[in-house]
Design a protein around this motif. Structure first.
Motif, mmCIF file in Angstrom:
data_model
loop_
_atom_site.group_PDB
_atom_site.id
_atom_site.type_symbol
_atom_site.label_atom_id
_atom_site.label_comp_id
_atom_site.label_asym_id
_atom_site.label_seq_id
_atom_site.Cartn_x
_atom_site.Cartn_y
_atom_site.Cartn_z
ATOM 1 N N ASN A 1 0.819 -1.293 0.059
ATOM 2 C CA ASN A 1 -0.086 -0.050 0.079
ATOM 3 C C ASN A 1 0.934 1.340 0.076
ATOM 4 O O ASN A 1 2.199 1.235 0.502
ATOM 5 C CB ASN A 1 -0.690 0.153 1.232
ATOM 6 C CG ASN A 1 -2.101 -1.113 1.219
ATOM 7 O OD1 ASN A 1 -2.161 -1.644 0.277
ATOM 8 N ND2 ASN A 1 -2.149 -1.573 2.480
ATOM 9 N N SER A 2 0.342 2.399 -0.195
ATOM 10 C CA SER A 2 0.949 3.579 -0.289
ATOM 11 C C SER A 2 2.335 3.742 -1.095
ATOM 12 O O SER A 2 3.297 3.882 -0.677
ATOM 13 C CB SER A 2 1.179 4.223 1.265
ATOM 14 O OG SER A 2 -0.011 4.362 1.752
ATOM 15 N N LEU A 3 2.063 2.784 -2.295
ATOM 16 C CA LEU A 3 3.649 2.667 -2.970
ATOM 17 C C LEU A 3 4.024 4.012 -3.570
ATOM 18 O O LEU A 3 3.155 5.032 -3.885
ATOM 19 C CB LEU A 3 3.220 1.741 -4.468
ATOM 20 C CG LEU A 3 2.908 0.327 -3.933
ATOM 21 C CD1 LEU A 3 2.186 -0.361 -5.025
ATOM 22 C CD2 LEU A 3 4.205 -0.422 -3.715
ATOM 23 N N LYS A 4 5.378 4.200 -3.536
ATOM 24 C CA LYS A 4 6.121 5.079 -3.860
ATOM 25 C C LYS A 4 7.155 4.993 -5.287
ATOM 26 O O LYS A 4 7.309 3.607 -5.422
ATOM 27 C CB LYS A 4 7.193 5.493 -2.802
ATOM 28 C CG LYS A 4 6.437 5.814 -1.529
ATOM 29 C CD LYS A 4 7.472 5.997 -0.241
ATOM 30 C CE LYS A 4 6.852 6.475 0.933
ATOM 31 N NZ LYS A 4 7.662 6.464 2.034
ATOM 32 N N PRO A 5 7.513 5.936 -6.200
ATOM 33 C CA PRO A 5 8.285 5.583 -6.948
ATOM 34 C C PRO A 5 9.592 4.816 -6.808
ATOM 35 O O PRO A 5 10.001 4.007 -7.360
ATOM 36 C CB PRO A 5 8.570 6.878 -7.633
ATOM 37 C CG PRO A 5 7.362 7.639 -7.224
ATOM 38 C CD PRO A 5 7.056 7.416 -5.845
ATOM 39 N N GLU A 6 10.070 4.971 -5.658
ATOM 40 C CA GLU A 6 11.329 4.445 -4.937
ATOM 41 C C GLU A 6 11.005 2.928 -4.765
ATOM 42 O O GLU A 6 12.054 2.020 -4.648
ATOM 43 C CB GLU A 6 12.220 5.029 -4.040
ATOM 44 C CG GLU A 6 11.070 5.196 -2.849
ATOM 45 C CD GLU A 6 10.404 6.722 -2.843
ATOM 46 O OE1 GLU A 6 10.134 7.099 -3.816
ATOM 47 O OE2 GLU A 6 10.468 7.417 -1.782
ATOM 48 N N ASP A 7 9.799 2.365 -4.873
ATOM 49 C CA ASP A 7 9.542 0.932 -4.880
ATOM 50 C C ASP A 7 9.497 0.161 -5.991
ATOM 51 O O ASP A 7 9.365 -0.910 -6.007
ATOM 52 C CB ASP A 7 8.213 0.767 -3.984
ATOM 53 C CG ASP A 7 7.894 1.061 -2.757
ATOM 54 O OD1 ASP A 7 6.872 1.993 -2.451
ATOM 55 O OD2 ASP A 7 8.781 0.997 -1.963
ATOM 56 N N THR A 8 9.836 1.115 -7.143
ATOM 57 C CA THR A 8 10.070 0.317 -8.314
ATOM 58 C C THR A 8 10.931 -0.686 -8.513
ATOM 59 O O THR A 8 12.346 -0.276 -7.973
ATOM 60 C CB THR A 8 10.257 1.468 -9.224
ATOM 61 O OG1 THR A 8 8.895 2.199 -9.556
ATOM 62 C CG2 THR A 8 10.418 0.632 -10.863
ATOM 63 N N ALA A 9 10.776 -1.880 -8.647
ATOM 64 C CA ALA A 9 11.904 -2.923 -8.883
ATOM 65 C C ALA A 9 11.186 -4.204 -9.282
ATOM 66 O O ALA A 9 10.035 -4.329 -9.273
ATOM 67 C CB ALA A 9 12.194 -3.256 -7.474
ATOM 68 N N VAL A 10 12.168 -5.147 -9.586
ATOM 69 C CA VAL A 10 11.867 -6.549 -9.753
ATOM 70 C C VAL A 10 11.537 -7.042 -8.286
ATOM 71 O O VAL A 10 12.328 -7.060 -7.787
ATOM 72 C CB VAL A 10 12.539 -7.407 -10.632
ATOM 73 C CG1 VAL A 10 11.957 -8.918 -10.786
ATOM 74 C CG2 VAL A 10 12.842 -6.684 -12.024
#
Length: 124
Positions: free
Chosen positions: A84-93
Motif C-alpha cells: 500500500n501507499s506505493l512510492k516511485p522508489e518501490d519500483t523494482a523486480v
C-alpha cells in the motif's frame, strides 16, 4: 526441490496498491520460511519482508514498514505481499524466496530457492 512462481506485479500510480502472490510447488511448504526481496536497476537485491513457517514471526525492511504486509496461506502453498501507499522508489523486480528452515531471516544468502520475479513500477 521447491519451485516458486510470482504474480501480481504491474504499473501503478504513486500512492496506489498492489498485491503480490507467490505459489510454491512441493509438499513441505509449511516447513519453509518465506521472504520477499526486490532489485532495482543497477542496485543489489535487497530484503523487503519475511515470514516464519507458522506466520507467527514477520520482519520488514524499514523502508516498507507500515506500508507493506506479508502473509501466508499454507493450505494454498502461497505467500502474499500486500503493498500500500506505493512510492516511485518501490519500483523494482520483486522476488519470492524460500528458505529450508522454519526460521525467517532478512538475508539473501539464507534463502535456497527463488522465483523468476515480477516487475512492479510506480509512476509519479
Amino acid at each position: 526441490q521447491v519451485q516458486l512462481v510470482e504474480s501480481g506485479g504491474g504499473l501503478v500510480q504513486d500512492g496506489g496498491s498492489l498485491r503480490l502472490s507467490c505459489v510454491a510447488s512441493g509438499r513441505s511448504f509449511g516447513s519453509y520460511a518465506m521472504g520477499w526481496f526486490r532489485q532495482a536497476p543497477e542496485k543489489e537485491r535487497e530484503f523487503v519482508a519475511a515470514i516464519s513457517w507458522s506466520g507467527g514471526t514477520v520482519y520488514y525492511a524499514d523502508s516498507v514498514k507500515g506500508r507493506f504486509a506479508i502473509s501466508r496461506g499454507n493450505a494454498k502453498n502461497t505467500v502474499y505481499l500486500q503493498m500500500n501507499s506505493l512510492k516511485p522508489e518501490d519500483t523494482a523486480v520483486y522476488y519470492c524466496a524460500a528458505r529450508s528452515s522454519r526460521i525467517a531471516t532478512m538475508f539473501v544468502r539464507d534463502y535456497n530457492y527463488w522465483g523468476q520475479g515480477t516487475q512492479v513500477t510506480v509512476s509519479s
